[in-house]
Design an enzyme around this catalytic site. Structure first.
Site, mmCIF file in Angstrom:
data_model
loop_
_atom_site.group_PDB
_atom_site.id
_atom_site.type_symbol
_atom_site.label_atom_id
_atom_site.label_comp_id
_atom_site.label_asym_id
_atom_site.label_seq_id
_atom_site.Cartn_x
_atom_site.Cartn_y
_atom_site.Cartn_z
ATOM 1 N N GLU A 88 0.883 -1.164 0.513
ATOM 2 C CA GLU A 88 0.189 0.348 0.257
ATOM 3 C C GLU A 88 1.097 1.402 0.113
ATOM 4 O O GLU A 88 1.981 1.400 0.426
ATOM 5 C CB GLU A 88 -0.825 0.095 0.855
ATOM 6 N N TYR A 135 7.480 2.668 -7.694
ATOM 7 C CA TYR A 135 6.751 1.546 -8.036
ATOM 8 C C TYR A 135 5.871 0.700 -9.330
ATOM 9 O O TYR A 135 6.131 -0.002 -9.346
ATOM 10 C CB TYR A 135 5.107 0.979 -7.440
#
Length: 141
Positions: A97, A109
């Site tokens: 997360e 990411y």
């Protein structure tokens, strides 16, 4: 990471996160299903990661880079290291997360092959209420 690293990790945690983990949370991560790593540069901890393992899934719980080291590839280095380790552990995916407002981390990411797979409403504490988390996954198979 070893227990003796926790004071330095806590200092880095306070520098890097608006709502830092407590020392007790870090100490609780010294269990068999967690991998806690630090990165030392010239003898000082400049980054760390905490990954939990459950069945065939790795969950990146925390990653932090000293503010003075940001933008120099340290975050990518740490992320690549935990991904390699999860692959060696025969995981099928890594999930994480990230704060919806943390655009730099989300870009890292995405560049590293993660896909956004969902959103957790009000997941993180924020300065003025709660903040959503983007849920991201990197599938290995």
């Amino acid at each position: 990471m070893v227990s003796g690293d926790v004071p330095a990790v806590m200092e880095l945690e306070r520098l890097g996160h608006s709502h830092p983990w407590s020392e007790a949370v870090f100490e609780d991560c010294f269990k068999a299903n967690y991998r806690c790593r630090v990165l030392e540069i010239e003898g000082a901890i400049q980054g760390y990661t905490v990954v939990s393992y459950l069945a065939d899934e790795a969950h990146l719980m925390n990653i932090c880079v000293h503010p003075g080291q940001r933008g120099q590839g340290v975050g990518a280095f740490l992320l690549n290291a935990v991904v390699r380790e999860a692959r060696r552990e025969a995981c099928t995916q890594m999930i994480l997360e990230v704060r919806a407002s943390n655009e730099a981390a989300a870009r890292l990411y995405l560049r590293s092959g993660f896909d956004e797979i969902g959103r957790r409403k009000g997941y993180y504490p924020g300065v003025s209420g709660r903040e959503d988390a983007l849920v991201m996954a990197l599938r290995f198979t």
